[in-house]
Design a protein around this motif. Structure first.
Motif, PDB file in Angstrom:
ATOM      1  N   GLU A  77     -85.621   0.073 -19.097  1.00  0.00           N
ATOM      2  CA  GLU A  77     -85.794  -1.164 -19.853  1.00  0.00           C
ATOM      3  C   GLU A  77     -85.332  -2.311 -18.962  1.00  0.00           C
ATOM      4  O   GLU A  77     -84.610  -2.100 -17.974  1.00  0.00           O
ATOM      5  N   THR A  94    -100.152  -8.843 -22.665  1.00  0.00           N
ATOM      6  CA  THR A  94     -99.614  -9.748 -23.676  1.00  0.00           C
ATOM      7  C   THR A  94     -98.798 -10.843 -22.993  1.00  0.00           C
ATOM      8  O   THR A  94     -97.947 -10.546 -22.153  1.00  0.00           O
ATOM      9  N   TYR A  96     -96.139 -13.982 -22.782  1.00  0.00           N
ATOM     10  CA  TYR A  96     -94.918 -14.518 -23.369  1.00  0.00           C
ATOM     11  C   TYR A  96     -94.531 -15.780 -22.599  1.00  0.00           C
ATOM     12  O   TYR A  96     -94.605 -15.808 -21.366  1.00  0.00           O
ATOM     13  N   GLY A 107     -89.417  -3.523 -23.020  1.00  0.00           N
ATOM     14  CA  GLY A 107     -89.073  -2.152 -23.362  1.00  0.00           C
ATOM     15  C   GLY A 107     -89.619  -1.128 -22.389  1.00  0.00           C
ATOM     16  O   GLY A 107     -90.552  -1.384 -21.619  1.00  0.00           O
ATOM     17  N   THR A 136     -88.388   3.657 -26.385  1.00  0.00           N
ATOM     18  CA  THR A 136     -89.099   2.395 -26.244  1.00  0.00           C
ATOM     19  C   THR A 136     -88.810   1.484 -27.428  1.00  0.00           C
ATOM     20  O   THR A 136     -89.108   1.835 -28.574  1.00  0.00           O
ATOM     21  N   TYR A 137     -88.214   0.326 -27.133  1.00  0.00           N
ATOM     22  CA  TYR A 137     -88.029  -0.713 -28.137  1.00  0.00           C
ATOM     23  C   TYR A 137     -88.983  -1.860 -27.833  1.00  0.00           C
ATOM     24  O   TYR A 137     -89.376  -2.062 -26.680  1.00  0.00           O
ATOM     25  N   PRO A 138     -89.376  -2.649 -28.841  1.00  0.00           N
ATOM     26  CA  PRO A 138     -90.412  -3.659 -28.635  1.00  0.00           C
ATOM     27  C   PRO A 138     -90.004  -4.737 -27.637  1.00  0.00           C
ATOM     28  O   PRO A 138     -88.858  -5.184 -27.602  1.00  0.00           O
ATOM     29  N   THR A 139     -90.966  -5.167 -26.852  1.00  0.00           N
ATOM     30  CA  THR A 139     -90.779  -6.314 -25.976  1.00  0.00           C
ATOM     31  C   THR A 139     -90.780  -7.580 -26.823  1.00  0.00           C
ATOM     32  O   THR A 139     -91.633  -7.752 -27.690  1.00  0.00           O
ATOM     33  N   ARG A 140     -89.818  -8.478 -26.577  1.00  0.00           N
ATOM     34  CA  ARG A 140     -89.760  -9.720 -27.358  1.00  0.00           C
ATOM     35  C   ARG A 140     -88.943 -10.779 -26.635  1.00  0.00           C
ATOM     36  O   ARG A 140     -88.104 -10.475 -25.788  1.00  0.00           O
TER      37      ARG A 140
END
Length: 278
Positions: A77, A94, A96, A107, A136-140
């Motif tokens: 990560e 995506t 950002y 993530g 895996t945790y969400p990208t933000r």
């Protein structure tokens, strides 16, 4: 990639100034239109900076080969905090937008990483830490309004400051990476004093927001075997779990802290009494 090996505390206390700087100091974080990458055997943290100016900076498959995987974040990560102009970051298609003093968590499993500056005359400066990950945790993105702000200290003790927590459980989930920013107020120059260790986590400090004449004496070593590293603007220092990590500057400054290890509990610290420091 610059590789730093782990070092035993008994060995560290025998080092001279040059030896300490070689083992723990990261002198160059940002290079125009490039990324830098320092890999430490201490908890396998990766430290670096990304500074797109005129060109897009990509971290591609060639980096994965250095980690024995297909791509950089296959088993990792990443968290970054922008200390420069606005950035556009494209993660697996995506987009950002990360503005000054905003963060992005990426993530595990993200394959394509592209970094651009919105205005080349005000380039982004993306300081990042990366840790091994199991989920895996969400990208933000994390804005300043999303962070947890904690005022601490006083002018009487020369350490009035605000700790702003970006990557912590109260803001978002990560596997083991924590990051935040501490800004000292005018007239204050001490950080993390009284000092502490945390045997369960290592930490990296990245000092910035300093003019050319400002330096920070970063204190490290076991509490009874302290040493110092002289820090200039936009440099980082690696702190093993057995080491204290505090500093005093000739003027106020700001630093980003990043931790990885056994837990995500910010206040899991082993405090050191002032009378016990040597």
């Amino acid at each position: 990639m610059d590789v730093r090996q782990s070092i035993h505390s008994d060995h560290a206390k025998t080092l001279d100034t040059t030896g300490i700087r070689k083992e723990f100091l990261v002198e160059k974080i940002f290079e125009a239109d490039k990324y830098t990458m320092v890999y430490s055997h201490i908890d396998r943290i990766v430290i670096g900076g990304i500074m797109p100016v005129k060109n897009t900076v990509t971290i591609g498959a060639e980096v994965g080969k250095q980690f024995g995987v297909n791509y950089f974040l296959e088993r990792r990560e990443l968290g970054l905090i922008n200390i420069g102009g606005d950035a556009t970051i494209i993660v697996d298609g995506t987009t950002y937008t990360v503005k000054n003093e905003e963060a992005l968590y990426i993530g595990k499993g993200a394959k394509s990483l592209e970094f651009k500056s919105v205005d080349s005359s005000k380039p982004a400066k993306l300081y990042y830490n990366s840790a091994p990950a199991h989920h895996t945790y969400p990208t933000r993105t994390i804005t300043k309004n999303d962070t947890v702000a904690q005022p601490l200290g006083s002018l009487e003790t020369c350490n009035k400051r605000t700790i702003r927590k970006y990557l912590v459980p109260d803001v978002l989930e990560t596997c083991q990476l924590s990051m935040g920013m501490t800004r000292l107020e005018e007239g204050s120059n001490w950080n993390s004093m009284p000092t502490h260790t945390h045997e369960r986590r290592m930490e990296v400090y990245f000092y910035f927001d300093m003019d050319d004449e400002t330096i920070v004496f970063h204190m490290m070593g076991k509490p009874q075997e302290t040493r110092h590293v002289v820090m200039h603007n936009e440099q980082a220092v690696i702190s093993p779990s057995w080491s204290i990590h505090s500093g005093v500057g000739t003027k106020r400054y700001t630093f980003i802290w990043g931790m990885i290890g056994e837990n995500l509990t910010f206040d899991d610290m082993d405090h050191i009494a002032m009378k016990d420091i040597r």
